[in-house]
Design a protein around this motif. Structure first.
Motif, mmCIF file in Angstrom:
data_model
loop_
_atom_site.group_PDB
_atom_site.id
_atom_site.type_symbol
_atom_site.label_atom_id
_atom_site.label_comp_id
_atom_site.label_asym_id
_atom_site.label_seq_id
_atom_site.Cartn_x
_atom_site.Cartn_y
_atom_site.Cartn_z
ATOM 1 N N GLY B 177 -5.835 -10.636 -5.149
ATOM 2 C CA GLY B 177 -5.622 -11.057 -6.541
ATOM 3 C C GLY B 177 -6.640 -10.446 -7.473
ATOM 4 N N THR B 178 -6.861 -11.110 -8.594
ATOM 5 C CA THR B 178 -7.769 -10.570 -9.612
ATOM 6 C C THR B 178 -9.221 -10.920 -9.277
ATOM 7 N N SER B 185 -7.695 -5.782 -10.164
ATOM 8 C CA SER B 185 -6.836 -6.354 -9.112
ATOM 9 C C SER B 185 -7.231 -5.771 -7.752
ATOM 10 N N ARG B 186 -7.192 -6.655 -6.735
ATOM 11 C CA ARG B 186 -7.584 -6.230 -5.386
ATOM 12 C C ARG B 186 -6.481 -6.612 -4.408
ATOM 13 N N SER B 191 1.924 -5.506 -6.597
ATOM 14 C CA SER B 191 2.859 -6.617 -6.829
ATOM 15 C C SER B 191 2.317 -7.569 -7.897
ATOM 16 N N PRO B 192 3.065 -7.782 -8.983
ATOM 17 C CA PRO B 192 2.562 -8.704 -10.016
ATOM 18 C C PRO B 192 2.443 -10.145 -9.500
ATOM 19 N N GLU B 193 3.269 -10.487 -8.472
ATOM 20 C CA GLU B 193 3.219 -11.860 -7.936
ATOM 21 C C GLU B 193 1.887 -12.171 -7.256
ATOM 22 N N SER B 403 10.025 -18.618 -7.133
ATOM 23 C CA SER B 403 9.793 -17.248 -6.671
ATOM 24 C C SER B 403 10.293 -17.084 -5.243
ATOM 25 N N ILE B 404 11.264 -16.187 -5.061
ATOM 26 C CA ILE B 404 11.766 -15.912 -3.716
ATOM 27 C C ILE B 404 10.711 -15.119 -2.937
#
Lengths: 148, 497
Positions: B177-178, B185-186, B191-193, B403-404
């Motif tokens: 994540g961030t 971002s790491r 993926s934005p999710e 979110s799938i």
């Protein structure tokens, strides 16, 4: 192959892969002394060291990697979930969840009978009522309601 | 506090407590479904709920599951939860003597006594500990995180190396994540999710619920119970007096093990059983259907259901799998347990205490009333049960953020959970890593930024100094225990047969 050896080799490979990914994290002018790569690299080193210890110990171990006879049941069960993930957007929630119930029941030793289909339909109605109507979750409708 | 107690009747708090206990009893009664799994199954459903109702629901599930586990332990010699394993010994023996109803009554009554004792301890201990924690600075928070992680050494089971590996894997998951300082971002793979990280709830549901589902898919069906002849019978006044001592022993053991990180219901139940036998004037009855042999472990594991909240509410540290699931429930609702929660949201904490009081009362009422539907549920064909659990889990996880992708992520963590069971990697260290990883990293780097990179800041801060010393003590104690156990194991395997 000893079971712990397999685990040790897997985690060692993971630590190397993870370390390689830290190299792709760009530098930032906002970075502190540790930086966004600092702790992840430390974790990769620690995991690699622990993996090496486990590999060393495992060479003296008698516990062998065995093929679990249940593994195909597990793979199949997981497969049902994966198919659901890909099908739900297209088929819609109601049909997909009914399908998941039928598939899981059949796969776990049941038979596809009228009873199973009725239970799956009832299950799908319960899930739809609970999640869509009561909780207000916009579950995927699928393409077919537009045809109705 | 009085207002909170009144709110049981004037708000849906009581309903939430009753619903949680009902779900907990049913989940606990299913063999193989532990309290943590029962809670993890419920977790996604609580997303849209009022935070207080959601947390009371989850905490009540824990209370109910501890009693529920004793039902199959007594009736079919199969503990529904690990903590009920000690109840099997005398519970099943009593059932074989035709005293199943009496054994269930003793379990229920002792669970209530233990639960109420645990609640009193929880109310008395949480505030003083949290008051101290109000003076926390970034180095102190870092030290709290390290203290939480030091528990890994004592919850690693047979292999310290594997426990540490699981902990590091959890820390690695927490870095997705961030970045907390630079905002870069790491490990998001574009993926934005994943930008906001992997929510602990997905890890929990995957490891506990899907992982168990995968394991159960390869297991044979469980034994059926006789649902027609089982009716709970509460103990007589003479029996109440006889049970007082083992219940007191169980409550004390449950208090100690609930507060100490890494303790939990199972250890406390077995310790209580042993101590109750040691202090009993009817030692010879233990193992042959002694009521005291049910009272002590059941009081202990229900005490733990309340006292396990002490480290969560005061410091934000989970001490067991179940409390880790509860903690992720807090986080999911934007509540950060710890001193600030008590200072800013005292009505929430009072509401939780009141909810737990209602849950203990509900356990007695529902334990008596829902025995028949509970046994009906346990006796359903396993394929149907598994199909419905699967359906509820995937639907519930989708509901969290519609979110799938999250459903796919949970399935992936389910595979990880299955692999961890196969390779005998313990869960709790990974859970601790996932939950505490962000706290440790962000406060470590924040502390160093404030001190111009001087690591002495962790020693100069008095609270951090004490907490880090405590962490060192926990690690040292665990290492000594591991070495002792290893030596004992080596000497016993070297001894001639």
């Amino acid at each position: 192959m000893p079971r712990d050896l397999a685990l040790g080799l897997s985690t060692l490979a993971l630590s190397i892969g993870y370390y390689a990914m830290t190299l792709g994290i760009p530098d930032s002018q906002l970075a502190d002394a540790i930086g966004p790569q600092g702790l992840p690299r430390a974790y990769a080193f620690v995991l690699a060291a622990l993996s090496a210890i486990l590999i060393g110990r495992s060479l003296r171990s008698n516990v062998r990697l065995h093929s679990d006879p249940a593994i195909w049941r597990v793979v199949g069960m997981l497969g049902i979930g994966v198919v659901y993930v890909f099908a739900v957007e297209w088929l819609g929630y109601f049909l997909s969840i009914a399908g998941l119930i039928v598939a899981t029941t059949y796969y776990q030793g049941g038979v596809v009978s009228r009873h199973v289909l009725i239970v799956a339909l009832v299950g799908a109605v319960i899930c739809w009522l609970l999640f869509v109507r009561v909780m207000g979750v916009p579950q995927p409708p699928g393409w077919w309601p537009a045809l109705l | 506090m009085i207002d909170a107690l009144v709110s049981i009747f004037t708000t849906p708090l009581g309903v939430s407590a009753f619903a949680g206990v009902a779900w907990g009893i049913m989940g606990g009664a299913l063999p193989g479904i532990s309290p943590s799994i029962t809670m993890a199954l419920l977790l996604p459903f609580t997303y849209g709920m009022d935070p207080m109702l959601a947390i009371v629901l989850l905490a009540s599930t824990y209370v109910g599951a501890e009693f529920g586990g004793s039902i199959p332990a007594i009736l079919i010699r199969t503990p529904g939860t690990n903590a009920a394993a000690a109840t099997v010994i005398d519970g099943y023996a009593m059932k074989m003597q035709g005293k199943a109803g009496e054994a269930l009554g003793i379990s229920l009554y002792s669970g209530f006594v233990g639960g109420m004792f645990g609640l009193i301890v929880l109310v008395l201990l949480t505030r003083p500990l949290a008051r101290l924690a109000l003076a926390f600075t970034p180095p102190s928070y870092f030290a709290v995180g390290v203290l939480g992680l030091s528990v890994i050494a004592s919850v690693s089971g047979d292999s310290l190396v594997k426990g540490l590996m699981a902990g590091v894997l959890g820390l690695m998951i927490s870095t997705v994540g961030t970045d907390p300082v630079t905002g870069l971002s790491r490990f998001t793979f574009g993926s934005p999710e994943l930008l906001s990280g992997i929510p602990p709830i997905l890890v929990m549901v995957g490891l506990f619920a899907i992982g168990e589902l995968l394991v159960q898919s390869g297991e044979p069906g469980w034994e059926k119970t006789d649902s027609t002849s089982t009716r709970i019978r509460f103990p007589s006044p003479a029996m109440w007096r006889r049970l007082a001592k083992p219940q007191a022993i169980g409550s004390v053991m449950g208090t100690i093990e609930g507060i100490i990180p890494g303790g939990g219901g199972t250890i406390s139940a077995f310790l209580a059983y042993n101590e109750a036998r040691r202090w009993s004037s009817r030692k010879e009855e233990f193992g042959k259907g002694s009521p005291e042999g049910i009272a002590a472990p059941e009081a202990a594991n229900n005490t733990v259901a309340c006292t396990a909240l002490v480290p969560i509410l005061s410091l934000g540290i989970p001490s067991s799998n179940s409390s880790a699931v509860l903690l992720s429930g807090f986080l999911m609702h934007g509540l950060v347990p710890g001193p600030l929660l008590l200072a800013k949201n005292p009505e929430f904490v009072n509401g939780l205490f009141a909810g737990l009081f209602a849950a203990n009362v509900a356990m007695v009422v529902l334990g008596y009333l829902i025995m028949t539907p509970c046994l009906w549920l346990v006796n359903r064909p396993k394929p149907y049960l598994m199909a419905f659990i699967y359906a509820f889990v995937v639907s519930g996880v989708y509901s969290i953020e519609t979110s799938i992708f999250h459903v796919g992520l949970v399935l992936m963590f389910g595979v990880l959970g299955y692999a961890m069971r196969y390779f005998k990697l313990p869960f709790l260290p990974m859970v601790l890593g996932v939950i505490l990883g962000f706290m440790v990293e962000s406060n470590y780097r924040r502390s160093l930024s404030l001190s111009d990179g001087d690591h002495m800041t962790f020693v100069q801060d008095p609270i951090a100094r004490v907490l880090l010393a405590l962490a060192a003590l926990v690690v040292a104690g665990s290492l000594v225990r591991h070495l002792r156990e290893r030596r004992t194991h080596q000497s016993s395997s070297a001894a001639p047969a």
